[in-house]
Design an enzyme around this catalytic site. Sequence first.
Site, short mmCIF file in Angstrom:
data_model
loop_
_atom_site.label_atom_id
_atom_site.label_comp_id
_atom_site.label_asym_id
_atom_site.label_seq_id
_atom_site.Cartn_x
_atom_site.Cartn_y
_atom_site.Cartn_z
CG ASP A 1 18.86 78.22 148.71
OD1 ASP A 1 17.61 78.32 148.72
OD2 ASP A 1 19.45 77.18 148.35
CG ASP B 1 23.61 72.57 154.93
OD1 ASP B 1 22.43 72.73 155.32
OD2 ASP B 1 24.15 71.45 154.84
CE LYS C 1 8.71 74.29 150.65
NZ LYS C 1 7.95 74.63 149.45
C1 LIG Z 1 11.17 75.69 147.11
S1 LIG Z 1 12.78 76.35 147.01
C2 LIG Z 1 12.55 77.97 147.70
C3 LIG Z 1 11.85 78.93 146.79
C4 LIG Z 1 11.96 80.36 147.30
N1 LIG Z 1 11.24 80.55 148.53
C5 LIG Z 1 11.45 81.36 146.30
O1 LIG Z 1 10.49 82.05 146.61
O2 LIG Z 1 12.05 81.51 145.22
C6 LIG Z 1 13.59 75.50 148.30
C7 LIG Z 1 15.02 75.92 148.54
O3 LIG Z 1 15.47 75.32 149.76
C8 LIG Z 1 16.87 75.22 149.66
N2 LIG Z 1 17.40 74.36 150.72
C9 LIG Z 1 17.14 73.05 150.92
N3 LIG Z 1 17.86 72.60 151.96
C10 LIG Z 1 18.56 73.65 152.46
C11 LIG Z 1 19.49 73.81 153.51
N4 LIG Z 1 19.84 72.78 154.31
N5 LIG Z 1 20.05 75.02 153.72
C12 LIG Z 1 19.72 76.07 152.92
N6 LIG Z 1 18.84 75.98 151.89
C13 LIG Z 1 18.27 74.78 151.66
C14 LIG Z 1 17.06 74.68 148.24
O4 LIG Z 1 18.39 74.89 147.79
C15 LIG Z 1 16.01 75.46 147.46
O5 LIG Z 1 16.58 76.56 146.81
#
Ligand SMILES: C[S@@+](CC[C@H](N)C(=O)[O-])C[C@H]1O[C@@H](n2cnc3c(N)ncnc32)[C@H](O)[C@@H]1O
Length: 245
Positions: free
Chosen positions: A108, A124, A188
């Site tokens: 993440d 990232d 997703k």
């Molecule tokens: C809806 S949350 C995920 C929830 C997780 N699946 C759980 O069960 O707890 C979405 C996550 O995507 C991450 N995210 C968004 N863009 C990202 C990227 N470019 N690289 C890594 N993580 C990313 C955000 O930091 C966030 O923590």
Amino acid sequence: MAKKPGRSGGARRSGPSGRDLSVRVRTARRRKTSSTRWLQRQLNDPYVAAARREGYRSRAAYKLLQLDERFRFLKPGLTAVDLGAAPGGWTQVLIEALGPSGRVLAVDLVEVESLGGAEVMQADVSDPANAGRIRGALDGGADLVLSDMAPTTTGHRATDHLRIVALVEDALALAMDLLRPGGCFVAKVWQGGTEDRLLAAMKRHFTSVRHAKPPASRADSAEMYVVATGYRGGEANSRQTRGAD
Ligand SMILES: C[S@@+](CC[C@H](N)C(=O)[O-])C[C@H]1O[C@@H](n2cnc3c(N)ncnc32)[C@H](O)[C@@H]1O
């Protein structure tokens, strides 16, 4: 220490149970109406309550459990990469389902608080430099690449749509780089958001591509999931989905 999730009663359960006792939240003077609405929804959400009770870090855990209930892609001994893992609900489900012979790498942008049974990486996924880091950490590929990544929204529809599509593309590119033949990709996406080009790429590289909206996904959210199974692997698969497909 957080309690182990989902073990109560032996079998994994993918839905909340018990009485639904609604809570009304009064609008406090300094709380915005939108915050009050959010708070009320959280307090009355059976999945939030179930997650708290069963020791999951997020209600999102139930979405993965429900997807697996339908598509059966989680099996002991597999290696999985969980993209967008924070705070760790999906990671907890993976640790439990893949068991001690399995392997879970949780990635993440933000720090994922450590979890016994998973390796965590702050990176990232959209930065191509990190593909090598992730590949290096796995050493031998993966059977499952899952993405619950969601971009920060701007409120500007067209911009948000582009960001969402780009994240799915990044996840798919990484999946095609990491998956072993027969592997599975779960991501997703948003209703009407799996671009034709992206869908065509998935159909070419996987034997089956299906969409689903698990019951735990809020009805008022455009979120849904794509489940692509039977990765074909091999030479036909370019490392780049963007542009090439
Ligand atoms: C809806 S949350 C995920 C929830 C997780 N699946 C759980 O069960 O707890 C979405 C996550 O995507 C991450 N995210 C968004 N863009 C990202 C990227 N470019 N690289 C890594 N993580 C990313 C955000 O930091 C966030 O923590």
